[in-house]
Write a protein that holds these residues in place. Structure first.
Motif, mmCIF file in Angstrom:
data_model
loop_
_atom_site.group_PDB
_atom_site.id
_atom_site.type_symbol
_atom_site.label_atom_id
_atom_site.label_comp_id
_atom_site.label_asym_id
_atom_site.label_seq_id
_atom_site.Cartn_x
_atom_site.Cartn_y
_atom_site.Cartn_z
ATOM 1 N N GLY A 51 0.808 -1.221 0.000
ATOM 2 C CA GLY A 51 0.000 0.000 0.000
ATOM 3 C C GLY A 51 0.836 1.263 0.000
ATOM 4 N N PRO A 52 0.185 2.410 0.287
ATOM 5 C CA PRO A 52 0.889 3.693 0.255
ATOM 6 C C PRO A 52 2.063 3.719 1.217
ATOM 7 N N GLY A 53 3.178 4.301 0.762
ATOM 8 C CA GLY A 53 4.339 4.406 1.634
ATOM 9 C C GLY A 53 5.289 3.239 1.538
ATOM 10 N N ALA A 59 14.768 -7.417 -1.421
ATOM 11 C CA ALA A 59 14.683 -8.210 -0.198
ATOM 12 C C ALA A 59 13.260 -8.312 0.336
ATOM 13 N N GLY A 60 12.412 -7.356 0.024
ATOM 14 C CA GLY A 60 11.066 -7.377 0.607
ATOM 15 C C GLY A 60 10.359 -6.088 0.276
ATOM 16 N N LEU A 61 9.996 -5.315 1.324
ATOM 17 C CA LEU A 61 9.320 -4.050 1.121
ATOM 18 C C LEU A 61 10.217 -2.920 1.617
ATOM 19 N N LEU A 62 10.343 -1.864 0.796
ATOM 20 C CA LEU A 62 11.129 -0.703 1.198
ATOM 21 C C LEU A 62 10.164 0.391 1.645
ATOM 22 N N VAL A 63 10.415 0.950 2.827
ATOM 23 C CA VAL A 63 9.555 2.016 3.328
ATOM 24 C C VAL A 63 9.973 3.321 2.666
ATOM 25 N N THR A 64 9.016 4.103 2.138
ATOM 26 C CA THR A 64 9.378 5.368 1.507
ATOM 27 C C THR A 64 8.824 6.582 2.248
ATOM 28 N N LYS A 65 7.894 6.375 3.202
ATOM 29 C CA LYS A 65 7.376 7.509 3.974
ATOM 30 C C LYS A 65 7.437 7.158 5.447
ATOM 31 N N CYS A 66 7.544 8.194 6.298
ATOM 32 C CA CYS A 66 7.597 7.876 7.724
ATOM 33 C C CYS A 66 6.178 7.772 8.251
ATOM 34 N N GLY A 67 5.959 6.921 9.214
ATOM 35 C CA GLY A 67 4.632 6.780 9.781
ATOM 36 C C GLY A 67 4.521 5.467 10.520
ATOM 37 N N LEU A 68 3.248 5.090 10.834
ATOM 38 C CA LEU A 68 3.013 3.839 11.553
ATOM 39 C C LEU A 68 2.694 2.755 10.535
ATOM 40 N N ARG A 70 0.897 -0.426 9.179
ATOM 41 C CA ARG A 70 -0.377 -1.099 9.450
ATOM 42 C C ARG A 70 -0.467 -2.360 8.614
ATOM 43 N N HIS A 71 -1.288 -3.311 9.087
ATOM 44 C CA HIS A 71 -1.457 -4.560 8.345
ATOM 45 C C HIS A 71 -2.904 -4.980 8.420
ATOM 46 N N ARG A 72 -3.424 -5.499 7.342
ATOM 47 C CA ARG A 72 -4.771 -6.039 7.341
ATOM 48 C C ARG A 72 -4.702 -7.448 6.794
ATOM 49 N N GLN A 73 -5.293 -8.376 7.514
ATOM 50 C CA GLN A 73 -5.257 -9.763 7.065
ATOM 51 C C GLN A 73 -6.157 -9.956 5.859
ATOM 52 N N ALA A 74 -5.808 -10.856 4.986
ATOM 53 C CA ALA A 74 -6.696 -11.210 3.883
ATOM 54 C C ALA A 74 -7.911 -11.902 4.472
ATOM 55 N N TYR A 85 -0.137 -4.471 3.517
ATOM 56 C CA TYR A 85 0.658 -3.644 4.416
ATOM 57 C C TYR A 85 0.624 -2.222 3.881
ATOM 58 N N TRP A 86 0.564 -1.249 4.768
ATOM 59 C CA TRP A 86 0.702 0.137 4.335
ATOM 60 C C TRP A 86 1.218 0.988 5.481
ATOM 61 N N VAL A 87 1.631 2.226 5.134
ATOM 62 C CA VAL A 87 2.169 3.133 6.152
ATOM 63 C C VAL A 87 1.162 4.263 6.344
ATOM 64 N N ASP A 88 0.748 4.456 7.604
ATOM 65 C CA ASP A 88 -0.168 5.536 7.954
ATOM 66 C C ASP A 88 0.660 6.792 8.193
ATOM 67 N N SER A 89 0.651 7.736 7.236
ATOM 68 C CA SER A 89 1.517 8.891 7.446
ATOM 69 C C SER A 89 0.696 10.171 7.442
ATOM 70 N N GLN A 90 1.246 11.231 8.047
ATOM 71 C CA GLN A 90 0.594 12.529 8.092
ATOM 72 C C GLN A 90 1.080 13.357 6.922
ATOM 73 N N GLN A 91 0.151 13.984 6.248
ATOM 74 C CA GLN A 91 0.543 14.760 5.087
ATOM 75 C C GLN A 91 -0.469 15.861 4.912
ATOM 76 N N LYS A 92 -0.038 16.994 4.330
ATOM 77 C CA LYS A 92 -1.009 18.039 4.048
ATOM 78 C C LYS A 92 -1.298 18.135 2.550
ATOM 79 N N ARG A 93 -0.325 17.776 1.739
ATOM 80 C CA ARG A 93 -0.452 17.920 0.297
ATOM 81 C C ARG A 93 -1.131 16.688 -0.267
#
Lengths: 260, 193
Positions: A51-53, A59-68, A70-74, A85-93
């Motif tokens: 997901g986003p971030g 090797a796997g997944l590279l994180v591109t944004k800072c944040g928490l 999160r994971h959701r099971q199938a 998997y995704w990263v919950d990040s704060q953004q204004k834009r």
């Protein structure tokens, strides 16, 4: 330094991750290249959604944004092979994403197409036929400066974003021109996601205060309309302050107003 | 915008704008156009600021995933609030925190470390203005967070190759402290929500 490059993804769920962190995914049990699978026993091969971030890397997944993280099971899966998997990040834009419902401001009418400002890097286009019940003879009454609530039909990094005010079956389902009066303001994208969560406390508490109409755009824009201008402005101020207030402070602020 | 970490009293304020609309000629068809503006505390920006802007821009472009936002403009404005030495590395740290806070996609983080070689050959990290003036050579490195590689290196003065290697090793060790600071700051920010 190869040590420390990559931690297991499951261990980081709910924790802060920074760009450059590598998340290792669990090795899939059916990925044994040596042995052929005989028989009809096919294990459900869950596809992992990135997901986003996050971006896929060797090797796997590279994180591109800072944040928490999160994971959701199938759905219905006992294995951890599926899910997202995704990263919950704060953004204004805001960056346009296909399927997002946003509030746009009409900036120009160019022939058959309206140009809308959605807060991204490019203006979105909206065809006059993309309204419910619109035909070539029956055009929607849209002026420059109007507010439109619609969703993105096309939104990727390579093309100009396109919006529509009807869903796939041709019904408007709440989208279209937003009426007169009311107040439009901008908040951060994280607050919008919080408000859109089901059974949001903030919305429930506010609705006990005054009746009001509310439109939330994923591009950070909120439109509010209450009976009087004063009530509208009170709701606007509370929503803007919600970003920085804890639940306790919010209840105190609302208690002050419900006395009026 | 985001506040600035400061070695000693040097402080820089960073503001990031974007991805936003780009004026015709600056548009790049395949990636984002990054512009860095460095404003000194007093006076108009001069040649020194321009050369530092280019160093910062090249460092940021190395980590920024600009291909995710083609035909857009990203502007990074750095305002020097106080200069007490090690200004370039302070600008690098502020730039990285600004990009991180704005939510732009980055392949890794980076930090800036300044080393001063005094006439005896001793290495000092994050020198003050006075130490910079008295030093034989002042070197600034931008270190990335993934594998502690060097993204940018600039030096003033004269030093031997071995001394430069020693400064680089010291800078790479010091980078760990700065990256831990980034992680703690982000943790504090997300613990409030």
């Amino acid at each position: 330094m190869a040590a420390g490059r990559g931690t297991a993804a499951e261990a980081c769920v709910g924790q802060v991750v920074l760009p450059g962190d590598v998340l290792l995914l669990p090795a899939r049990p059916d990925e044994d290249g040596e042995r052929l699978r005989l028989g009809a026993g096919a294990a459900p091969r869950g596809r992992l959604l990135c997901g986003p971030g996050l971006r896929r890397c060797a090797a796997g997944l590279l994180v591109t944004k800072c944040g928490l993280l999160r994971h959701r099971q199938a759905g219905g899966g006992a294995t951890a092979a599926g899910g997202a998997y995704w990263v919950d990040s704060q953004q204004k834009r805001y960056v346009p994403v296909k399927g997002d419902h946003v509030i746009g401001i009409v900036t120009a009418k160019a022939g058959d197409v309206f140009k809308l400002d959605v807060g991204g890097s490019e203006q979105a286009s909206l065809s006059y036929l993309a309204f419910e019940g619109a035909t070539k003879r029956n055009r929607p009454n849209v002026q420059v400066g109007d507010l439109i609530y619609g969703q993105f039909l096309v939104a990727n990094k390579d093309m100009e974003p396109e919006m529509v005010c009807i869903d796939s079956s041709g019904r408007s389902s709440g989208m279209g021109i937003i009426g007169e009066d009311g107040f439009l303001f901008k908040v951060s994208l994280g607050l919008i996601r919080k408000l859109l969560a089901p059974k949001c406390e903030i919305i429930q508490e506010l609705s006990q205060l005054y009746p009001f109409e509310l439109v939330l755009g994923m591009n950070g824009r909120i439109w509010v309309k209450a009976k009087t201008v004063q009530q509208t402005l009170i709701i606007v101020n509370i929503l803007e302050a919600c970003e920085y207030m804890t639940a306790e402070q919010r209840k105190q602020a609302l208690a002050k107003f419900s006395g009026n | 915008s985001s506040p600035s970490p400061s070695p000693g009293d040097t402080s820089v304020l960073a503001g990031v704008y974007g991805p936003a609309e780009v004026k015709g000629s600056r548009e790049l068809p395949d990636r984002a156009a990054l512009e860095v503006l460095l404003r000194p505390k007093v006076g108009l920006p001069g040649v020194l600021e321009r050369s530092r802007e280019q160093l910062l821009r090249q460092t940021c472009e190395a980590v920024l995933l600009g291909v995710l936002h083609p035909r857009t403009a990203i502007t990074l404005v750095l305002q020097v609030l106080n200069d007490a030495g090690s200004l370039l590395s302070c600008c690098l740290n502020a730039a990285c925190m600004g990009l991180l806070d704005a939510g732009l996609p980055l392949a890794s983080l980076f930090c800036g470390v300044t080393c001063a070689l005094d006439p005896n050959g001793a290495i000092g990290l994050d020198p003050t203005s006075r130490q910079e003036q008295e030093a034989r050579a002042v070197l600034t490195f931008a270190i990335d967070s993934a594998e502690r590689k060097v993204l940018m290196a600039t030096s003033k003065g004269s030093c031997s190759v071995e001394e430069m290697q020693q400064c680089l090793a010291a800078a790479q060790r010091a980078a760990d402290t700065i990256f831990q600071f980034y992680r703690d700051s982000v943790r504090r920010k997300y613990s409030k929500s």
